[in-house]
Design a protein around this motif. Structure first.
Motif, PDB file in Angstrom:
ATOM      1  N   ASP A  38       6.877  11.755   0.940  1.00 32.40           N
ATOM      2  CA  ASP A  38       6.197  12.529   0.126  1.00 32.40           C
ATOM      3  C   ASP A  38       4.904  11.353  -0.733  1.00 32.40           C
ATOM      4  OD1 ASP A  38       5.178  14.489  -2.745  1.00 32.40           O
ATOM      5  OD2 ASP A  38       6.232  14.011  -3.403  1.00 32.40           O
ATOM      6  N   ALA A  39       4.077  11.692  -0.983  1.00 30.28           N
ATOM      7  CA  ALA A  39       3.120  10.051  -1.323  1.00 30.28           C
ATOM      8  C   ALA A  39       2.732  10.301  -2.819  1.00 30.28           C
ATOM      9  CB  ALA A  39       2.337   9.945  -0.454  1.00 30.28           C
ATOM     10  N   ILE A  40       3.402  12.043  -2.739  1.00 28.77           N
ATOM     11  CA  ILE A  40       2.447  12.466  -4.508  1.00 28.77           C
ATOM     12  C   ILE A  40       3.355  12.265  -6.052  1.00 28.77           C
ATOM     13  CG2 ILE A  40       1.997  14.516  -5.242  1.00 28.77           C
ATOM     14  CD1 ILE A  40      -0.161  14.040  -3.791  1.00 28.77           C
ATOM     15  N   TYR A  41       4.961  13.099  -5.296  1.00 31.15           N
ATOM     16  CA  TYR A  41       5.035  13.124  -6.281  1.00 31.15           C
ATOM     17  C   TYR A  41       6.407  11.818  -6.385  1.00 31.15           C
ATOM     18  CZ  TYR A  41       2.881  17.442  -7.371  1.00 31.15           C
ATOM     19  OH  TYR A  41       2.801  18.759  -7.744  1.00 31.15           O
ATOM     20  N   THR A  42       6.532  11.018  -6.005  1.00 32.21           N
ATOM     21  CA  THR A  42       7.486   9.617  -5.181  1.00 32.21           C
ATOM     22  C   THR A  42       7.009   8.487  -5.862  1.00 32.21           C
ATOM     23  OG1 THR A  42       7.960  10.161  -3.765  1.00 32.21           O
ATOM     24  CG2 THR A  42       8.536   8.818  -3.899  1.00 32.21           C
ATOM     25  N   GLU A  43       7.311   7.702  -7.085  1.00 36.71           N
ATOM     26  CA  GLU A  43       6.495   5.968  -7.702  1.00 36.71           C
ATOM     27  C   GLU A  43       6.075   5.726  -6.207  1.00 36.71           C
ATOM     28  OE1 GLU A  43       6.183   6.046 -11.130  1.00 36.71           O
ATOM     29  OE2 GLU A  43       6.897   7.627 -11.843  1.00 36.71           O
ATOM     30  N   PRO A  44       5.540   5.502  -6.632  1.00 37.45           N
ATOM     31  CA  PRO A  44       4.103   4.826  -5.758  1.00 37.45           C
ATOM     32  C   PRO A  44       5.394   3.482  -5.421  1.00 37.45           C
ATOM     33  CG  PRO A  44       2.558   5.279  -7.261  1.00 37.45           C
ATOM     34  CD  PRO A  44       3.836   5.603  -7.450  1.00 37.45           C
ATOM     35  N   PHE A  45       5.449   2.647  -6.601  1.00 39.78           N
ATOM     36  CA  PHE A  45       6.546   0.857  -6.359  1.00 39.78           C
ATOM     37  C   PHE A  45       8.087   1.038  -5.805  1.00 39.78           C
ATOM     38  CE2 PHE A  45       9.070  -2.541  -7.648  1.00 39.78           C
ATOM     39  CZ  PHE A  45       7.935  -3.271  -7.852  1.00 39.78           C
ATOM     40  N   HIS A  46       8.616   2.230  -6.122  1.00 39.82           N
ATOM     41  CA  HIS A  46      10.180   2.582  -6.024  1.00 39.82           C
ATOM     42  C   HIS A  46       9.886   2.401  -3.974  1.00 39.82           C
ATOM     43  CE1 HIS A  46      11.540   3.703 -10.219  1.00 39.82           C
ATOM     44  NE2 HIS A  46      11.264   2.364  -9.321  1.00 39.82           N
ATOM     45  N   LEU A  47       8.772   3.909  -3.760  1.00 40.00           N
ATOM     46  CA  LEU A  47       8.835   4.229  -2.307  1.00 40.00           C
ATOM     47  C   LEU A  47       7.959   3.379  -1.264  1.00 40.00           C
ATOM     48  CD1 LEU A  47       8.112   6.353  -0.411  1.00 40.00           C
ATOM     49  CD2 LEU A  47       6.275   6.629  -1.011  1.00 40.00           C
ATOM     50  N   ALA A  48       7.104   2.003  -1.574  1.00 38.83           N
ATOM     51  CA  ALA A  48       7.367   1.246  -1.321  1.00 38.83           C
ATOM     52  C   ALA A  48       8.283  -0.336  -1.179  1.00 38.83           C
ATOM     53  CB  ALA A  48       6.088  -0.532  -1.572  1.00 38.83           C
ATOM     54  N   THR A  49       9.334  -0.177  -1.824  1.00 38.67           N
ATOM     55  CA  THR A  49      10.649  -0.959  -2.259  1.00 38.67           C
ATOM     56  C   THR A  49      11.482  -0.267  -0.833  1.00 38.67           C
ATOM     57  OG1 THR A  49       9.893  -1.490  -4.097  1.00 38.67           O
ATOM     58  CG2 THR A  49      12.055  -1.697  -2.780  1.00 38.67           C
ATOM     59  N   GLN A  50      11.759   1.246  -1.322  1.00 35.23           N
ATOM     60  CA  GLN A  50      12.455   1.745  -0.151  1.00 35.23           C
ATOM     61  C   GLN A  50      12.554   1.506   1.300  1.00 35.23           C
ATOM     62  OE1 GLN A  50      12.517   5.983  -2.066  1.00 35.23           O
ATOM     63  NE2 GLN A  50      13.578   5.259  -3.750  1.00 35.23           N
ATOM     64  N   LEU A  51      10.958   1.980   1.567  1.00 26.80           N
ATOM     65  CA  LEU A  51      10.792   1.376   3.071  1.00 26.80           C
ATOM     66  C   LEU A  51      10.638   0.703   3.680  1.00 26.80           C
ATOM     67  CD1 LEU A  51       7.352   4.113   2.431  1.00 26.80           C
ATOM     68  CD2 LEU A  51       9.105   4.354   4.326  1.00 26.80           C
ATOM     69  N   SER A  52       9.677  -0.632   2.570  1.00 29.10           N
ATOM     70  CA  SER A  52      10.227  -1.686   3.033  1.00 29.10           C
ATOM     71  C   SER A  52      11.686  -2.178   3.303  1.00 29.10           C
ATOM     72  CB  SER A  52      10.181  -3.033   1.949  1.00 29.10           C
ATOM     73  OG  SER A  52       9.587  -4.528   2.395  1.00 29.10           O
ATOM     74  N   ALA A  53      13.177  -1.952   2.387  1.00 33.06           N
ATOM     75  CA  ALA A  53      14.171  -1.859   3.040  1.00 33.06           C
ATOM     76  C   ALA A  53      14.985  -0.894   3.941  1.00 33.06           C
ATOM     77  CB  ALA A  53      15.176  -1.816   1.680  1.00 33.06           C
ATOM     78  N   LEU A  54      14.165   0.008   4.245  1.00 34.32           N
ATOM     79  CA  LEU A  54      14.385   0.579   5.929  1.00 34.32           C
ATOM     80  C   LEU A  54      13.902  -0.036   6.957  1.00 34.32           C
ATOM     81  CD1 LEU A  54      14.830   2.744   7.399  1.00 34.32           C
ATOM     82  CD2 LEU A  54      12.931   3.994   6.931  1.00 34.32           C
ATOM     83  N   ASP A  55      12.735  -0.851   6.041  1.00 36.01           N
ATOM     84  CA  ASP A  55      12.306  -1.553   7.740  1.00 36.01           C
ATOM     85  C   ASP A  55      13.319  -2.658   8.448  1.00 36.01           C
ATOM     86  OD1 ASP A  55      10.148  -2.230   9.830  1.00 36.01           O
ATOM     87  OD2 ASP A  55       9.881  -4.270   8.816  1.00 36.01           O
ATOM     88  N   SER A  56      13.355  -3.296   7.126  1.00 36.37           N
ATOM     89  CA  SER A  56      15.033  -4.867   7.094  1.00 36.37           C
ATOM     90  C   SER A  56      16.434  -4.159   7.660  1.00 36.37           C
ATOM     91  CB  SER A  56      15.033  -5.422   5.726  1.00 36.37           C
ATOM     92  OG  SER A  56      14.167  -5.635   5.161  1.00 36.37           O
ATOM     93  N   VAL A  57      16.445  -3.027   7.411  1.00 35.27           N
ATOM     94  CA  VAL A  57      18.200  -2.489   7.721  1.00 35.27           C
ATOM     95  C   VAL A  57      17.726  -2.375   9.538  1.00 35.27           C
ATOM     96  CG1 VAL A  57      18.881  -2.357   5.668  1.00 35.27           C
ATOM     97  CG2 VAL A  57      17.670  -0.184   7.436  1.00 35.27           C
TER      98      VAL A  57
END
Length: 357
Positions: free
Chosen positions: A96-115
């Motif tokens: 979800d892009a509406i009710y998720t904090e944008p900074f946290h969302l970008a960080t979590q997705l970046s971590a996914l790409d790393s692992v």
């Protein structure tokens, strides 16, 4: 119009829960208590990787399902768990892009790409459902504002992923410097509902920019569009209409004949428990007929996101009977261990928007 065959189509398998049909959990041998266990998802994803699917997706919502096991597991967490366990398959959480904090969302997705060694991606969702907002203490977003809000979140994600240049980490022992601070940038974004100063708290994702998929009605700042239709004929018509207009992925639910039982009979059994209308165009029939349908569809699109009605049955039948035939037809992109999801999708190398500043 005529369209030349596309010989690099990508297959995405949806692996959430027990399957796309709301009564699928009743036929899953794992039982309703286990369909959301991480080992159940891992088995499905590892089987998909071995079969030769290009990517898997993980549906998600803050709302408990109306039917079946009344629980959800966070899509990004599921994908991140599977990153180190897999080697070639792309991992696409629906988030979800509406009710998720944008900074946290970008960080979590970046971590996914790393692992996952660059195999992460993002399928954007955003209904603005007020019940979902209430679950996290957010006010509802008006329907007319959804598209602009999602575009802002996508833009912020892209800026944050670029806020560290690729060579920002220098690890200079002599001077005691870990970073070249001239290569770490503030994003300084101000939208209608939020602002982000930045930079990110971790270095640039391995892929530079994670591939972003968006539904057709929300598409903006995306790399690929997901489109659907109420039935198979309409889906083919939409594929013909959009052929050659960027990366487009068709959404298809399917039930295949299996173990001596026709797909139609199994659907009738499932519908006795829950006869909810399918969310996507639905194929019901033999593996041979589904293969022929996909041979018609795949040359018109960049790929297909497949929703097996019962994951344990239909995905296995597809892997055994349909996927090998599609490979023989040379309609599918190759599978290569070590490729990023961007490379699998044929996306260009992601340039850093701040690097030239």
């Amino acid at each position: 119009m005529t369209t030349s065959p596309v010989h690099h189509a990508v297959l995405i398998l949806e692996v959430d829960g027990a399957g796309a049909h709301p009564a699928a959990w009743r036929l899953d041998p794992a039982g309703p208590a286990n369909v959301l266990q991480t080992n159940h998802t891992a088995q499905s994803v590892l089987a998909a990787e071995s079969a030769g699917f290009h990517a898997v997706s993980f549906q998600d919502s803050r709302l408990a399902p109306e039917h079946g096991p009344e629980a959800r597991l966070d899509a990004i967490q599921r994908a991140a768990y599977l990153g180190p366990l897999t080697h070639s398959i792309g991992l696409l959480p629906v988030t979800d892009a509406i009710y998720t904090e944008p900074f946290h969302l970008a960080t979590q997705l970046s971590a996914l790409d790393s692992v996952s060694a660059g195999r992460g991606g993002w399928i954007v969702s955003g209904t603005g459902n007020p019940v979902e907002g209430a679950a996290v203490g957010r006010d509802a977003v008006a329907s007319e504002d959804l598209r602009a809000e999602i575009a802002d979140v996508v833009e912020v994600g892209r800026r944050l992923w670029d806020s560290w240049e690729d060579d920002a980490v220098i690890k200079d022992v002599d001077t005691g410097r870990y970073l070249d601070r001239a290569k770490v940038h503030y994003v300084n974004f101000t939208g209608q509902r939020f602002s982000i100063k930045g930079p990110a708290i971790s270095q640039r994702p391995i892929a530079g920019q994670l591939p972003i998929f968006a539904p057709e009605q929300l598409a903006e700042g995306h790399d690929a569009v997901l489109f659907g239709a109420p039935d198979l004929d309409a889906l083919l018509a939409a594929a013909h209409e959009g052929a050659g207009s960027g990366r487009r992925f068709a959404e298809v639910e399917f039930l295949l004949d299996a173990a001596g039982e026709s797909a139609a009979a199994r659907l009738e059994t499932l519908n006795c428990w829950d006869n909810t209308e399918p969310a996507h165009a639905r194929f019901v029939g033999s593996a041979e007929d589904f293969t022929e349908f996909l041979r018609t569809l795949l040359p018109l699109v960049s790929g297909v996101r497949l929703h097996p009605a019962v994951l344990s049955i239909d995905a296995a039948e597809f892997a055994a009977l349909v996927l090998p035939e599609l490979r023989k037809s040379q309609l599918l992109a190759p599978i290569t261990t070590g490729n990023t999801l961007r490379e699998v999708l044929g996306l260009p190398v992601a340039t850093n928007q701040f690097a030239a500043l």
